[in-house]
Design an enzyme around this catalytic site. Structure first.
Site, mmCIF file in Angstrom:
data_model
loop_
_atom_site.group_PDB
_atom_site.id
_atom_site.type_symbol
_atom_site.label_atom_id
_atom_site.label_comp_id
_atom_site.label_asym_id
_atom_site.label_seq_id
_atom_site.Cartn_x
_atom_site.Cartn_y
_atom_site.Cartn_z
ATOM 1 N N HIS A 192 61.181 71.105 27.364
ATOM 2 C CA HIS A 192 60.008 71.070 26.488
ATOM 3 C C HIS A 192 59.378 69.683 26.489
ATOM 4 O O HIS A 192 58.152 69.521 26.558
ATOM 5 C CB HIS A 192 60.416 71.419 25.055
ATOM 6 N N GLU A 215 58.180 77.610 26.904
ATOM 7 C CA GLU A 215 59.562 78.051 27.087
ATOM 8 C C GLU A 215 59.930 78.177 28.561
ATOM 9 O O GLU A 215 61.093 78.010 28.930
ATOM 10 C CB GLU A 215 59.800 79.379 26.364
ATOM 11 N N HIS A 260 67.644 71.951 27.696
ATOM 12 C CA HIS A 260 66.591 72.865 27.256
ATOM 13 C C HIS A 260 65.469 72.095 26.558
ATOM 14 O O HIS A 260 64.279 72.274 26.879
ATOM 15 C CB HIS A 260 67.198 73.907 26.307
ATOM 16 N N GLU A 261 65.825 71.239 25.609
ATOM 17 C CA GLU A 261 64.808 70.495 24.864
ATOM 18 C C GLU A 261 64.115 69.460 25.741
ATOM 19 O O GLU A 261 62.929 69.168 25.544
ATOM 20 C CB GLU A 261 65.417 69.845 23.624
#
Length: 494
Positions: A265, A289, A261-262
Site C-alpha cells: 500500500h 489492494e 502487505h502494508e
C-alpha cells in the site's frame, strides 16, 4: 493567464486545502491507533467529528459548481479534467449527506474503534454491539441519502471505495472464484502438511527484520515510519506514508507478511504524482489492494524470495525450526482452514471475503441486525470452512472495518487479488528474468514497472480499464485461479 481559465487555479487550490484537511484526519486516526493514550478517547471522538464536518463543508462548498461551470475542459490536461470530475463527484456526495450526519459518523467511527479493540481483547461481542448498531444506523442513513430511488443501498457505500462498481456485477465475479478454490482446497486436504515454523521470536528482532524487509523492497523511511497496532494498516500519501504491523512472539511470519502487505500500500501512496490533487490519488481500493496483495503474495510468498528471506531470518533469530529456503517457502504457503482472514493462505483468503461481503450487504439492507451478527457469522463460517468459531476474537471481532464504518470495503480485497494476478501475469511477460531479481531482493525493476503502469496514472482511468491498459487484457478471475493452481499444485504435488 494564457489559455487557462481563471477559475481553474481557484478550484485546484480549494481541492488542495480539502486534501490537506483529510490528511490531518488521517493523522489523528493513525495517532488513535498507534500513540494516543487511552484516556484521550472521548476527546478524539469529538475532534474527529468536528474535523469531518469541516471537510464535509469544503467538499460541499457552493463555489465548487460555480467554478466548474466557468471552466472549459477542452484545453486542459487529462489530469486537470479528472480533477474537475472528482471535484464534482465529491460535491455531489457532500451535498446529499447532511453535515450533521458526516460529523456523527466520524464520532461513531472513533468511538467504535476503541470499543471494538476492548471487546476484541475481552472476547465479548456484546460489548461491541451498541457501537456496531450505531455505525450501521448511520451507514444506512448515509446510503439512503446517496442512493437513487429503487437502487441497492449497498452500492452507494461500495462506490466510495470502488467507484462505479455494483454489487450485482461484483458478486458473479467473486463467486466465480468459489468452485475453483473449493476444488483446490479439497485436493490439498489429503496431502501431508508442511512443517510449520515454531519457536520463540523476540519482538525487537521481529520489528528490526520487518524494517529491513520494508526498506529492501522499496519503502522510503524518510517519508514514513513503522509502528505496532492491533490491526495493521497504512495511512497517508506523498512524503508522509505510515505503516503499522503487529507482533506475536510465537509467529514472526504474521509480522513479516503484515508488514509486506502494508508496504505494498505504502509504495503506491509514496509513488503518487501529487499528494493533494484527487486525480493523482489512488484509482480505487481494489487497485490499492492489488498492490499490497501482489507484494505480499506474488513476491513475498514466492520461492525466489525465500532464498533471500531465509538467511535474513537466521541472522535475526539464530537457528530456527525450518531447514532451508524450501522449507520456509512451504511454511509461508501452508494451507489450513484457519479462523483469521489476515493470516489466511491464498487458497482460503477469498472465501473469507465472500463471507464478509454477504454479511455486510445484509446488514445494510436490513436483512440482518447487529445483535444477530455473531450467530450469523458463526453459522456461515461453519458452512464455508467446516469449523466452529471458538470465540468472537477469532470470528466476528477479528476485523476493524465495521467498527469504523467501512461498509463496502471488503470486496475490494478480492478484487485486489484478481487484479494482482492479472498484473503478475503481464509483468512476467515483460520481465522474464523477474525471479532472479526477487531472489536477491533487488526489486527496483518491479517497483518501476508498477510505478509506470499503475502508480503515476492516479485516477485517470476507471479501475477495470487501468488494469486492462496495464496488462493488455480485461481483468478476470482466471489469472488468479491459474496462479493458485500452478503454485499450490507444485507445493502439494497435485
Amino acid at each position: 493567464m494564457t489559455g487557462q481559465p481563471m477559475p481553474l487555479p481557484e478550484l485546484l487550490e480549494h481541492l488542495k486545502k480539502t486534501a490537506a484537511l483529510s490528511q490531518v484526519a488521517g493523522l489523528i486516526s493513525w495517532d488513535q491507533e498507534a500513540m494516543m493514550p487511552r484516556e484521550g478517547a472521548a476527546q478524539r471522538a469529538e475532534q474527529s467529528g468536528v474535523l469531518a464536518s469541516v471537510i464535509h463543508a469544503y467538499n460541499g462548498d457552493p463555489r465548487v459548481p460555480e467554478w466548474i461551470a466557468k471552466i472549459d475542459p477542452d484545453p486542459l490536461s487529462p489530469f486537470d479534467r479528472r480533477n474537475i470530475e472528482e471535484a464534482q463527484r465529491a460535491y455531489d456526495r457532500a451535498t446529499k449527506i447532511p453535515a450533521r450526519l458526516a460529523e456523527e459518523s466520524a464520532k461513531a467511527s472513533s468511538e467504535g474503534q476503541l470499543l471494538w479493540a476492548r471487546a476484541r481483547a475481552a472476547k465479548d461481542f456484546a460489548m461491541f454491539v451498541p457501537a456496531l448498531k450505531r455505525n450501521i444506523e448511520l451507514k444506512r442513513e448515509e446510503a439512503a441519502c446517496l442512493a437513487d430511488p429503487g437502487t441497492d443501498l449497498y452500492d452507494s457505500l461500495l462506490d466510495e471505495f470502488e467507484p462505479g462498481a455494483k454489487a450485482a456485477e461484483l458478486l458473479p465475479l467473486l463467486e466465480s472464484l468459489r468452485p475453483g478454490l473449493v476444488a483446490l482446497r479439497e485436493k490439498i486436504a489429503g496431502k501431508p502438511a508442511p512443517q510449520p515454523l515454531t519457536g520463540h521470536f523476540a519482538a525487537d528482532a521481529q520489528l528490526a527484520l520487518a524494517k529491513t524487509v520494508a526498506a529492501r523492497i522499496g519503502y522510503d523511511f524518510n517519508a514514513g515510519r513503522i509502528d505496532t497496532v492491533v490491526h495493521p494498516f497504512c495511512s497517508g500519501n506523498g512524503g508522509d506514508v505510515r505503516i503499522t504491523t503487529r507482533i506475536d512472539e510465537a509467529d514472526p511470519l504474521n509480522c513479516l507478511y503484515s508488514t509486506i502487505h502494508e508496504v505494498g500500500h505504502a509504495l503506491y501512496a509514496q509513488g503518487a504524482p501529487d499528494p493533494y490533487l484527487p486525480a493523482a490519488d489512488y484509482c480505487s481500493m481494489g487497485v490499492h489492494e492489488s498492490q499490497s496483495r501482489f507484494w505480499e503474495n506474488q513476491i513475498g510468498r514466492s520461492r525466489a524470495f525465500a532464498d533471500w528471506l531465509y538467511p535474513q531470518m537466521k541472522e535475526a533469530f539464530g537457528e530456527f525450526s525450518l531447514a532451508g529456503p524450501d522449507a520456509l517457502y512451504a511454511a509461508v504457503n501452508r494451507v489450513h482452514s484457519g479462523f483469521i482472514r489476515t493470516e489466511a493462505d491464498e487458497v482460503h483468503y477469498n472465501l473469507h471475503i465472500l463471507l464478509r461481503f454477504e454479511l455486510e450487504r445484509e446488514l445494510i439492507c436490513g436483512a440482518l441486525e447487529a445483535e444477530d451478527l455473531e450467530e450469523a457469522w458463526n453459522e456461515r463460517f461453519a458452512r464455508d470452512f467446516g469449523e466452529n468459531v471458538p470465540d468472537p476474537s477469532l470470528g466476528v471481532l477479528q476485523d476493524v472495518h465495521w467498527s469504523i464504518g467501512l461498509f463496502g470495503y471488503f470486496p475490494t480485497y478480492s478484487l485486489g487479488n484478481i487484479y494482482s494476478a492479472c498484473l503478475d501475469r503481464a509483468m512476467r511477460r515483460d520481465m522474464p528474468d523477474r525471479d532472479a531479481t526477487v531472489r536477491t531482493a533487488e526489486t527496483r525493476p518491479i517497483l518501476d514497472w508498477l510505478r509506470e503502469k499503475i502508480h503515476v496514472k492516479g485516477r485517470l482511468l476507471p479501475a477495470p480499464k487501468l488494469i486492462e491498459e496495464a496488462t493488455g487484457e480485461a481483468p478476470s478471475a482466471q489469472p488468479l485461479l491459474d496462479y493458485l493452481e500452478d503454485k499450490f499444485g507444485g507445493l502439494y504435488d497435485l
